[in-house]
Design a protein around this motif. Structure first.
Motif, PDB file in Angstrom:
ATOM      1  N   SER A 249      14.334  32.792  31.263  1.00  0.00           N
ATOM      2  CA  SER A 249      14.490  31.344  31.458  1.00  0.00           C
ATOM      3  C   SER A 249      15.533  30.781  30.505  1.00  0.00           C
ATOM      4  O   SER A 249      16.377  29.981  30.906  1.00  0.00           O
ATOM      5  CB  SER A 249      13.180  30.599  31.226  1.00  0.00           C
ATOM      6  OG  SER A 249      12.115  31.316  31.684  1.00  0.00           O
ATOM      7  N   LEU A 250      15.455  31.187  29.243  1.00  0.00           N
ATOM      8  CA  LEU A 250      16.429  30.696  28.260  1.00  0.00           C
ATOM      9  C   LEU A 250      17.842  31.091  28.682  1.00  0.00           C
ATOM     10  O   LEU A 250      18.777  30.290  28.587  1.00  0.00           O
ATOM     11  CB  LEU A 250      16.122  31.257  26.870  1.00  0.00           C
ATOM     12  CG  LEU A 250      14.886  30.685  26.175  1.00  0.00           C
ATOM     13  CD1 LEU A 250      14.675  31.368  24.828  1.00  0.00           C
ATOM     14  CD2 LEU A 250      15.020  29.184  25.966  1.00  0.00           C
ATOM     15  N   THR A 251      17.987  32.328  29.160  1.00  0.00           N
ATOM     16  CA  THR A 251      19.307  32.804  29.559  1.00  0.00           C
ATOM     17  C   THR A 251      19.877  31.958  30.692  1.00  0.00           C
ATOM     18  O   THR A 251      21.018  31.499  30.635  1.00  0.00           O
ATOM     19  CB  THR A 251      19.223  34.269  30.017  1.00  0.00           C
ATOM     20  OG1 THR A 251      18.616  35.033  28.995  1.00  0.00           O
ATOM     21  CG2 THR A 251      20.601  34.815  30.321  1.00  0.00           C
ATOM     22  N   HIS A 252      19.058  31.750  31.729  1.00  0.00           N
ATOM     23  CA  HIS A 252      19.559  30.975  32.864  1.00  0.00           C
ATOM     24  C   HIS A 252      19.878  29.546  32.452  1.00  0.00           C
ATOM     25  O   HIS A 252      20.833  28.947  32.941  1.00  0.00           O
ATOM     26  CB  HIS A 252      18.544  30.987  34.001  1.00  0.00           C
ATOM     27  CG  HIS A 252      18.532  32.277  34.750  1.00  0.00           C
ATOM     28  ND1 HIS A 252      19.624  32.746  35.436  1.00  0.00           N
ATOM     29  CD2 HIS A 252      17.575  33.220  34.904  1.00  0.00           C
ATOM     30  CE1 HIS A 252      19.333  33.906  35.985  1.00  0.00           C
ATOM     31  NE2 HIS A 252      18.096  34.227  35.664  1.00  0.00           N
ATOM     32  N   THR A 253      19.063  28.984  31.549  1.00  0.00           N
ATOM     33  CA  THR A 253      19.303  27.616  31.106  1.00  0.00           C
ATOM     34  C   THR A 253      20.592  27.526  30.304  1.00  0.00           C
ATOM     35  O   THR A 253      21.379  26.600  30.474  1.00  0.00           O
ATOM     36  CB  THR A 253      18.130  27.136  30.235  1.00  0.00           C
ATOM     37  OG1 THR A 253      16.925  27.349  30.965  1.00  0.00           O
ATOM     38  CG2 THR A 253      18.257  25.674  29.902  1.00  0.00           C
ATOM     39  N   LEU A 254      20.799  28.514  29.442  1.00  0.00           N
ATOM     40  CA  LEU A 254      21.976  28.480  28.574  1.00  0.00           C
ATOM     41  C   LEU A 254      23.256  28.789  29.353  1.00  0.00           C
ATOM     42  O   LEU A 254      24.269  28.105  29.204  1.00  0.00           O
ATOM     43  CB  LEU A 254      21.806  29.484  27.433  1.00  0.00           C
ATOM     44  CG  LEU A 254      22.981  29.576  26.463  1.00  0.00           C
ATOM     45  CD1 LEU A 254      23.055  28.314  25.626  1.00  0.00           C
ATOM     46  CD2 LEU A 254      22.848  30.796  25.574  1.00  0.00           C
ATOM     47  N   MET A 255      23.206  29.813  30.196  1.00  0.00           N
ATOM     48  CA  MET A 255      24.442  30.296  30.807  1.00  0.00           C
ATOM     49  C   MET A 255      24.815  29.525  32.074  1.00  0.00           C
ATOM     50  O   MET A 255      25.987  29.409  32.403  1.00  0.00           O
ATOM     51  CB  MET A 255      24.341  31.793  31.118  1.00  0.00           C
ATOM     52  CG  MET A 255      24.051  32.659  29.911  1.00  0.00           C
ATOM     53  SD  MET A 255      25.182  32.401  28.540  1.00  0.00           S
ATOM     54  CE  MET A 255      26.634  33.283  29.112  1.00  0.00           C
ATOM     55  N   ARG A 256      23.844  29.034  32.789  1.00  0.00           N
ATOM     56  CA  ARG A 256      24.107  28.293  34.032  1.00  0.00           C
ATOM     57  C   ARG A 256      25.158  28.972  34.900  1.00  0.00           C
ATOM     58  O   ARG A 256      26.143  28.357  35.333  1.00  0.00           O
ATOM     59  CB  ARG A 256      24.552  26.864  33.715  1.00  0.00           C
ATOM     60  CG  ARG A 256      23.438  26.004  33.167  1.00  0.00           C
ATOM     61  CD  ARG A 256      23.954  24.677  32.688  1.00  0.00           C
ATOM     62  NE  ARG A 256      24.423  23.854  33.784  1.00  0.00           N
ATOM     63  CZ  ARG A 256      23.670  23.038  34.488  1.00  0.00           C
ATOM     64  NH1 ARG A 256      22.398  22.936  34.212  1.00  0.00           N
ATOM     65  NH2 ARG A 256      24.157  22.321  35.453  1.00  0.00           N
ATOM     66  N   THR A 257      24.973  30.247  35.155  1.00  0.00           N
ATOM     67  CA  THR A 257      25.921  30.972  35.997  1.00  0.00           C
ATOM     68  C   THR A 257      25.148  31.963  36.848  1.00  0.00           C
ATOM     69  O   THR A 257      23.984  32.246  36.588  1.00  0.00           O
ATOM     70  CB  THR A 257      26.962  31.714  35.150  1.00  0.00           C
ATOM     71  OG1 THR A 257      27.809  32.459  36.023  1.00  0.00           O
ATOM     72  CG2 THR A 257      26.306  32.670  34.183  1.00  0.00           C
TER      73      THR A 257
END
Lengths: 314, 252
Positions: A249-257
């Motif tokens: 979740s953190l990854t998707h939130t941070l990277m938005r890609t």
């Protein structure tokens, strides 16, 4: 030119590593550093494995709240281990060299999951939702079979399995670490040229097939890779399920890609930062008075709920 | 040319298609019509290989479809499926760029970016190109998926009910664009349609299915009569010519 956010995460990991290695260093410096180094390598390895397994699984299932644990991947690992103890006996099991044990464990795990999911997928007409449902049922079955086997064996043998059932980072075996890093390296070599393929897989079966991707073959390969990754992390430290969800979740939130070439490295870095800094705090502040997973699940759970409530998680 | 020979298909023991013999000639817009459950989508999925053949044969330009490798087929034939749901955070621009995947395998060059930009313009998506797929309306998402198939730049384009979720402005614009593609770019387009008026107004040929059987196929002018369509849908369908010379269909 690497993504700026990846650079930030990279320096974050360097800082966490320095914190873990150097905080409270004294006495026989090299001896302590060596001990901490082994643990550090284990933490980073587990971080990569857990992060990759979860991101890949979410890509495959097209769902952001699933983890490999839902499909009973880690339960299968424990079942394999329990069956080994049952068939070889506690003494035979303990006599097995670590590398062989690791190999047998991961091999059996990959073999069983591919066999299982190939059969289910074929029957379920490639419906991943149905497969996940079947996976949940299988997960329950694996867990009950494991506890059934535990009832059959002697108490001393039971203790052997129990050691593997709860995540702990203190007793990372050097030989296992080497075997695990070899397996992880193989997975990385396989994954590296396929980052763009994963992006297509994330589109779902119909669009991916329309673009000429042999989706069913890639799906099987990915399940195999996920099985390998879960066995790496479970063999080293035991089941840690929540970390993957938090990291993804953190990854998707941070990277938005949607690009896995960015998502996968970012997820591995985030997981490693959480594990290394968590372990530093756990060892120096809490004086090992708990387990790291409890710390991660408590703090991570709070963070997760906070982000969810604020609508920041995507 | 797509040749379909003695094609039958069952799902869960129930016959969906039985004994279809059909030739779809190259060029033009072919509309697949028929009541619900006629097997239109199944036929389209069998042609696009989203379902595997059970019995019968489908050939593309004389080559058996089953013998064409998936990555080769994606250069000849693009499909837009009915159910589109993408979980990953995807911008419209990126989705359309995926249409270039069969050509680039993930390494797009300048020419590919040019194709993507032109496609975005064609489908009126330039203002939306940086929006995420889950932040736009169903119709806009639908348009983005059609644009992706267009960017794939194949001779054949198969669309399964692309007008779902589209308002009449965009539905008309999409049909006009498909027609233009058929005329100018010499593409062959097969489209499953529910709305008879769109089928009659924009298609060159009509293929009618009912209960898994081929009921009729031919040029719009010859088969789109009140009797044939009424029989296909088992509903009274009346024809009227408007003042502007357009033919419209009424069913009540």
């Amino acid at each position: 030119m690497p993504d700026k956010r990846l650079l930030w995460l990279g320096s974050g990991l360097v800082a966490a590593t320095a914190l873990y290695l150097l905080w409270g260093l004294g006495g026989r410096v090299w001896f302590i550093l060596e001990l901490r180094g082994i643990k550090l390598a284990g933490l980073v390895l587990v971080g990569i494995a857990v992060a990759f397994a979860t991101v890949l699984f979410q890509t495959l299932s097209g769902n952001r709240i699933l983890t490999p644990a839902i499909m009973g991947f880690d339960a299968l690992f424990l079942l394999v281990q329990a069956s080994l103890v049952l068939s070889l006996g506690g003494f035979g099991y303990a006599q097995l060299p670590s590398v062989l044990l690791f190999g047998v464990n991961s091999g059996a795990m990959m073999w069983a999951s591919v066999l299982l999911f190939a059969a289910v997928l074929h029957r379920a007409r490639h419906d991943i939702q149905l497969m996940i449902l079947v996976g949940v049922v299988f997960g329950l079955m694996f867990r009950s079979l494991t506890s059934f086997i535990q009832r059959l064996i002697a108490p001393s043998e039971f203790a052997m399995i129990q050691g593997a059932m709860f995540a702990q980072f203190s007793g990372i075996n050097r030989v296992e670490l080497r075997a695990a890093s070899l397996l992880l390296l193989m997975v990385l070599i396989w994954l590296w040229p396929r980052m763009a393929v994963l992006d297509v897989v994330a589109l779902g079966r119909a669009p991916a097939r329309s673009l000429g991707l042999d989706y069913d073959r890639v799906q099987m390969q990915m399940l195999c890779v996920i099985a390998a990754l879960v066995s790496v992390s479970t063999a080293l430290v035991g089941p840690i399920t929540f970390l993957g969800l938090l990291v993804a979740s953190l990854t998707h939130t941070l990277m938005r890609t949607h690009r896995h070439a960015l998502l996968l490295p970012a997820s591995a870095l985030i997981a490693a930062i959480i594990l290394v800094s968590g372990q530093a705090v756990f060892e120096r502040v809490l004086r090992m008075q708990s387990t790291l997973t409890v710390v991660i699940e408590f703090v991570g759970g709070l963070l997760f709920l906070y982000l969810l409530a604020r609508g920041k998680l995507r | 040319m797509i040749e379909i020979e003695n094609l039958s298909h069952q799902i869960g023991g129930k016959p969906i298609l039985s004994g279809i013999d059909l030739t779809l000639p190259t060029g033009g817009v072919t509309a697949l019509i028929g009541p619900n459950g006629a097997g239109k989508s199944t036929l389209l999925k069998l042609i696009s290989r989203h379902l595997s053949l059970q019995s019968g044969a489908v050939a593309l330009d004389g080559v058996s479809l089953a013998s064409i490798p998936a990555d080769q087929l994606a250069l000849k034939l693009a499909t837009v499926s009915q159910e589109v749901g993408v979980a990953s955070r995807l911008r419209i621009k990126d989705l359309v760029a995926f249409g270039r995947w069969p050509h680039t395998k993930g390494r797009p060059d300048k020419a590919d970016h040019y194709v993507v930009d032109r496609t975005l313009q064609k489908f009126g998506l330039v203002d939306l190109q940086n929006r995420f797929l889950d932040e736009v309306s169903g119709g806009q998402r639908q348009r983005a998926f059609v644009a992706m198939a267009y960017a794939q730049d194949t001779d054949w384009l198969l669309l399964d009910e692309p007008l779902n979720n589209l308002d009449l402005v965009h539905a008309r614009a999409l049909m006009a664009e498909l027609k233009r593609m058929a005329l100018e770019d010499e593409k062959s387009i097969v489209i499953v349609l529910h709305d008879l008026n769109y089928a009659v107004a924009w298609a060159d040929r009509i293929v009618g299915l009912r209960g898994g059987q081929l009921e009729m196929s031919g040029k719009v002018k010859t088969v789109a009569t009140s009797e044939i369509l009424s029989a296909l849908y088992e509903t009274k369908i009346e024809v009227e010519d408007t003042a502007s010379g357009r033919r419209v269909w009424y069913y009540s």
